[in-house]
Design a protein around this motif. Structure first.
Motif, PDB file in Angstrom:
ATOM      1  N   TRP A 160       0.829  -1.205   0.000  1.00 11.53           N
ATOM      2  CA  TRP A 160       0.000   0.000   0.000  1.00 11.53           C
ATOM      3  C   TRP A 160       0.867   1.260   0.000  1.00 11.53           C
ATOM      4  O   TRP A 160       0.641   2.183  -0.792  1.00 11.53           O
ATOM      5  N   PHE A 163       2.633   1.970  -3.418  1.00  8.70           N
ATOM      6  CA  PHE A 163       1.833   2.504  -4.522  1.00  8.70           C
ATOM      7  C   PHE A 163       1.108   3.810  -4.188  1.00  8.70           C
ATOM      8  O   PHE A 163       0.620   4.485  -5.098  1.00  8.70           O
ATOM      9  N   THR A 164       1.017   4.175  -2.933  1.00  9.86           N
ATOM     10  CA  THR A 164       0.246   5.373  -2.588  1.00  9.86           C
ATOM     11  C   THR A 164       1.089   6.493  -1.980  1.00  9.86           C
ATOM     12  O   THR A 164       0.572   7.593  -1.794  1.00  9.86           O
ATOM     13  N   SER A 182       7.416  -2.816  -8.491  1.00 11.59           N
ATOM     14  CA  SER A 182       5.964  -2.660  -8.654  1.00 11.59           C
ATOM     15  C   SER A 182       5.349  -3.909  -9.260  1.00 11.59           C
ATOM     16  O   SER A 182       4.325  -4.417  -8.780  1.00 11.59           O
ATOM     17  N   LEU A 209      -6.468  -0.766  -3.915  1.00 15.70           N
ATOM     18  CA  LEU A 209      -5.268  -0.268  -4.583  1.00 15.70           C
ATOM     19  C   LEU A 209      -5.573   0.228  -5.997  1.00 15.70           C
ATOM     20  O   LEU A 209      -5.001   1.227  -6.450  1.00 15.70           O
ATOM     21  N   SER A 213      -4.387   3.916  -6.818  1.00 15.36           N
ATOM     22  CA  SER A 213      -3.164   4.036  -7.607  1.00 15.36           C
ATOM     23  C   SER A 213      -3.405   3.656  -9.064  1.00 15.36           C
ATOM     24  O   SER A 213      -3.600   2.477  -9.375  1.00 15.36           O
ATOM     25  N   GLU A 215      -1.162   3.464 -11.316  1.00 16.67           N
ATOM     26  CA  GLU A 215      -0.080   2.557 -11.672  1.00 16.67           C
ATOM     27  C   GLU A 215      -0.441   1.116 -11.315  1.00 16.67           C
ATOM     28  O   GLU A 215      -0.262   0.191 -12.122  1.00 16.67           O
TER      29      GLU A 215
END
Length: 282
Positions: A160, A163-164, A182, A209, A213, A215
């Motif tokens: 978490w 990605f954030t 990633s 997620l 995100s 991505e």
């Protein structure tokens, strides 16, 4: 001719029969009456305890009929007092994925905890669950990644934060590794979504997620699947600079938790870890 499915069901029946014959009535709380002509338990006793018909249970032991459901296997495993590994083997023979180990919320695996306590003070280490939520860590881990254990979830989760929190990501790992890391996190999360009994925790986490995100959402849509692997890491620390580290992961035999430790890949990294350790409160 018999195929793989028939062979596995036949083996399943043999496992059930042998286990039934090895158990005494007292072992499952039955008080026997009179003389018994059958060693161990009778088929009707197993069927009654597992909440199924005797005819159906007899067919299972004979390797005939449809494969039992996951819930039926769970009842049989409880009735026959199977160990975790024996239960998992039963699921495999019936064509089901084994269920995840039951783990009390908030309980850290004692074996991993004891192992972490034996590590030297300058080895960064943490115990995580299968979704990379940090349950416990030592001071050196906190010095590199910040205090995570005890934080309100999902702030305690490595994936978490990766990605954030772009600032956290850039402070902890060299930029050239970001794409590979990633992809590894996304593929690893997909790997724990069981195809027979999808893990609701992991599915809900992935949904969160994807919302938080772009991505992650893009990578998730590509459906990468692979066990999460820890390879060479080039960490970045504000106090001592670059650290070339080799992750080592120890999986628990009794839970889905794992111990992650980082060992220096060269003498320079070892010296810098020593310097970092010296800056921490005693």
């Amino acid at each position: 001719m018999t195929g793989p499915r028939e062979t596995m069901l036949s083996e399943l029946g043999d496992v059930l029969r042998r286990r039934r014959e090895s158990l005494s009535p007292e072992a499952i709380g039955i008080v026997p009456h009179g003389r018994r002509r059958t060693p161990g338990l009778r088929r009707d006793e197993v069927a009654a305890q597992a909440n199924m018909s005797t005819v159906y249970y007899e067919r299972l032991e004979q390797g005939r009929g449809p494969a039992p459901s996951a819930s039926m296997l769970a009842s049989l495993a409880r009735t026959l007092r199977l160990t975790g590994h024996e239960r998992d083997h039963l699921y495999l023979l019936a064509g089901h994925a084994a269920p995840r180990p039951w783990e009390p919320a908030g309980v850290t695996d004692p074996g991993l905890l004891a192992t972490m306590d034996l590590l030297t003070a300058n080895v960064p280490a943490a115990i995580c669950d299968d979704m990379s939520t940090v349950l416990v860590h030592n001071d050196m881990f906190a010095a590199l990644f910040g205090t995570m254990a005890g934080s309100v979830w999902p702030a305690s989760n490595i994936v978490w934060r990766w990605f954030t929190e772009p600032d956290w990501r850039s402070r902890t790992e060299a930029t050239w590794q970001h794409g590979k890391t990633s992809l590894s996190y996304v593929a690893g999360l997909r790997a724990i979504l069981d195809p027979h009994d999808r893990d609701e925790r992991a599915q809900n986490f992935a949904t969160m997620l994807c919302t938080a995100s772009p991505e992650f959402a893009e990578l998730w849509a590509a459906h990468p699947v692979a066990p999460m692997r820890c390879t060479h890491k080039e960490l970045v620390n504000e106090t001592v600079g670059r650290l070339d580290m080799e992750p080592v992961v120890t999986l628990s035999q009794d839970s889905s938790q794992r111990l992650l430790l980082l060992r220096p890949a060269d003498p320079t990294a070892a010296a810098r870890l020593d310097r970092l350790r010296a800056t921490l409160p005693s």
